[in-house]
Design a protein around this motif. Structure first.
Motif, PDB file in Angstrom:
ATOM      1  N   LEU A  53       1.845   3.885  -3.945  1.00 57.44           N
ATOM      2  CA  LEU A  53       2.663   3.653  -5.131  1.00 57.44           C
ATOM      3  C   LEU A  53       3.215   2.237  -5.195  1.00 57.44           C
ATOM      4  CD1 LEU A  53       4.560   7.057  -5.353  1.00 57.44           C
ATOM      5  CD2 LEU A  53       2.559   6.284  -6.636  1.00 57.44           C
ATOM      6  N   ALA A  54       2.655   1.364  -4.363  1.00 57.07           N
ATOM      7  CA  ALA A  54       3.020  -0.056  -4.357  1.00 57.07           C
ATOM      8  C   ALA A  54       4.470  -0.293  -3.961  1.00 57.07           C
ATOM      9  CB  ALA A  54       2.731  -0.697  -5.717  1.00 57.07           C
ATOM     10  N   SER A  55       5.082   0.670  -3.298  1.00 53.02           N
ATOM     11  CA  SER A  55       6.474   0.489  -2.875  1.00 53.02           C
ATOM     12  C   SER A  55       6.571  -0.352  -1.616  1.00 53.02           C
ATOM     13  CB  SER A  55       7.117   1.862  -2.634  1.00 53.02           C
ATOM     14  OG  SER A  55       6.350   2.593  -1.691  1.00 53.02           O
ATOM     15  N   SER A  56       5.464  -0.490  -0.918  1.00 50.87           N
ATOM     16  CA  SER A  56       5.439  -1.277   0.314  1.00 50.87           C
ATOM     17  C   SER A  56       4.217  -2.191   0.300  1.00 50.87           C
ATOM     18  CB  SER A  56       5.385  -0.357   1.532  1.00 50.87           C
ATOM     19  OG  SER A  56       5.331  -1.105   2.723  1.00 50.87           O
ATOM     20  N   ARG A  57       4.444  -3.438   0.663  1.00 55.55           N
ATOM     21  CA  ARG A  57       3.365  -4.420   0.740  1.00 55.55           C
ATOM     22  C   ARG A  57       3.559  -5.239   1.996  1.00 55.55           C
ATOM     23  NH1 ARG A  57       2.610  -5.941  -5.617  1.00 55.55           N
ATOM     24  NH2 ARG A  57       3.999  -4.298  -6.415  1.00 55.55           N
ATOM     25  N   ASP A  58       2.516  -5.421   2.732  1.00 61.74           N
ATOM     26  CA  ASP A  58       2.562  -6.200   3.969  1.00 61.74           C
ATOM     27  C   ASP A  58       1.593  -7.362   3.876  1.00 61.74           C
ATOM     28  OD1 ASP A  58       2.884  -3.233   6.018  1.00 61.74           O
ATOM     29  OD2 ASP A  58       4.427  -4.539   5.168  1.00 61.74           O
ATOM     30  N   TYR A  59       1.949  -8.429   4.559  1.00 60.94           N
ATOM     31  CA  TYR A  59       1.116  -9.627   4.551  1.00 60.94           C
ATOM     32  C   TYR A  59       1.018 -10.217   5.944  1.00 60.94           C
ATOM     33  CZ  TYR A  59       1.969  -9.504  -0.488  1.00 60.94           C
ATOM     34  OH  TYR A  59       2.054  -9.126  -1.808  1.00 60.94           O
ATOM     35  N   ALA A  60      -0.104 -10.816   6.216  1.00 65.25           N
ATOM     36  CA  ALA A  60      -0.220 -11.611   7.425  1.00 65.25           C
ATOM     37  C   ALA A  60       0.669 -12.841   7.283  1.00 65.25           C
ATOM     38  CB  ALA A  60      -1.670 -12.044   7.633  1.00 65.25           C
ATOM     39  N   ARG A  66       2.050 -17.076  -0.338  1.00 67.29           N
ATOM     40  CA  ARG A  66       0.932 -17.639  -1.117  1.00 67.29           C
ATOM     41  C   ARG A  66       0.071 -16.555  -1.765  1.00 67.29           C
ATOM     42  NH1 ARG A  66      -3.027 -20.281   1.397  1.00 67.29           N
ATOM     43  NH2 ARG A  66      -2.792 -19.161   3.381  1.00 67.29           N
ATOM     44  N   PHE A  67      -0.075 -15.432  -1.077  1.00 70.36           N
ATOM     45  CA  PHE A  67      -0.917 -14.344  -1.578  1.00 70.36           C
ATOM     46  C   PHE A  67      -0.028 -13.197  -2.057  1.00 70.36           C
ATOM     47  CE2 PHE A  67      -4.982 -15.132   1.162  1.00 70.36           C
ATOM     48  CZ  PHE A  67      -4.996 -16.464   0.740  1.00 70.36           C
ATOM     49  N   THR A  68      -0.509 -12.504  -3.074  1.00 70.24           N
ATOM     50  CA  THR A  68       0.182 -11.324  -3.587  1.00 70.24           C
ATOM     51  C   THR A  68      -0.816 -10.204  -3.808  1.00 70.24           C
ATOM     52  OG1 THR A  68       1.830 -12.700  -4.715  1.00 70.24           O
ATOM     53  CG2 THR A  68       1.651 -10.399  -5.402  1.00 70.24           C
ATOM     54  N   ILE A  69      -0.530  -9.059  -3.221  1.00 68.00           N
ATOM     55  CA  ILE A  69      -1.382  -7.895  -3.418  1.00 68.00           C
ATOM     56  C   ILE A  69      -0.756  -7.006  -4.478  1.00 68.00           C
ATOM     57  CG2 ILE A  69      -0.271  -6.504  -1.610  1.00 68.00           C
ATOM     58  CD1 ILE A  69      -3.093  -5.450  -0.890  1.00 68.00           C
ATOM     59  N   SER A  70      -1.597  -6.393  -5.291  1.00 67.02           N
ATOM     60  CA  SER A  70      -1.127  -5.465  -6.311  1.00 67.02           C
ATOM     61  C   SER A  70      -2.212  -4.434  -6.553  1.00 67.02           C
ATOM     62  CB  SER A  70      -0.770  -6.210  -7.605  1.00 67.02           C
ATOM     63  OG  SER A  70      -1.916  -6.860  -8.141  1.00 67.02           O
ATOM     64  N   ARG A  71      -1.848  -3.409  -7.283  1.00 69.36           N
ATOM     65  CA  ARG A  71      -2.828  -2.380  -7.592  1.00 69.36           C
ATOM     66  C   ARG A  71      -2.530  -1.788  -8.958  1.00 69.36           C
ATOM     67  NH1 ARG A  71      -2.699   1.757  -2.928  1.00 69.36           N
ATOM     68  NH2 ARG A  71      -4.155   2.928  -4.246  1.00 69.36           N
ATOM     69  N   ASP A  72      -3.581  -1.332  -9.594  1.00 67.21           N
ATOM     70  CA  ASP A  72      -3.481  -0.623 -10.863  1.00 67.21           C
ATOM     71  C   ASP A  72      -4.133   0.734 -10.649  1.00 67.21           C
ATOM     72  OD1 ASP A  72      -3.772   0.444 -13.421  1.00 67.21           O
ATOM     73  OD2 ASP A  72      -4.079  -1.511 -14.335  1.00 67.21           O
TER      74      ASP A  72
END
Length: 125
Positions: A53-60, A66-72
């Motif tokens: 549900l895109a409530s959590s996003r992790d990045y290296a 610089r980077f952004t993850i998202s989903r539809d």
């Protein structure tokens, strides 16, 4: 199980790209998604992960800020917006899906059971 990554290309340092990963409905629902990359001669590494549900996003650490993850979820697609690209970002980028019901993020490739074919990102200096 089908994941199709796209959006890679050749860009100059400082440019932006957006990667997309389209999944079949059965591959996308109720599971977290992730992006990994593998540079020539190097091991695959984690880039980013997003919960169902895109409530959590992790990045290296190397891509934070610089980077952004998202989903539809309506389109069964996950995205990776990559800004301020650097030559060290050059790699084949893979999207991956966790198994059904695993909705939380994960940064270990072993926790993903479906992988796309990869899209090449080349950043010139």
């Amino acid at each position: 199980v089908q994941l199709q990554a796209s959006g890679g290309g050749l860009v100059q340092a400082g440019a932006s790209l957006r990667l997309s990963c389209a999944a079949s409905r059965g591959t996308f629902s109720n599971r977290a998604m992730g992006w990994f990359r593998q540079a020539p001669g190097k091991e695959r590494e984690f880039v980013s992960s997003i919960s169902w549900l895109a409530s959590s996003r992790d990045y290296a650490d190397s891509v934070k800020g610089r980077f952004t993850i998202s989903r539809d979820n309506a389109k069964n697609t996950v995205y990776l917006q990559m800004n301020s690209l650097k030559p060290e970002d050059t790699a084949v980028y893979y999207c991956a899906a966790r198994s059904f019901g695993n909705r939380g993020t994960a940064n270990n490739g072993d926790e993903y059971d479906s992988w796309g074919q990869g899209t090449l990102v080349t950043v010139s200096s």
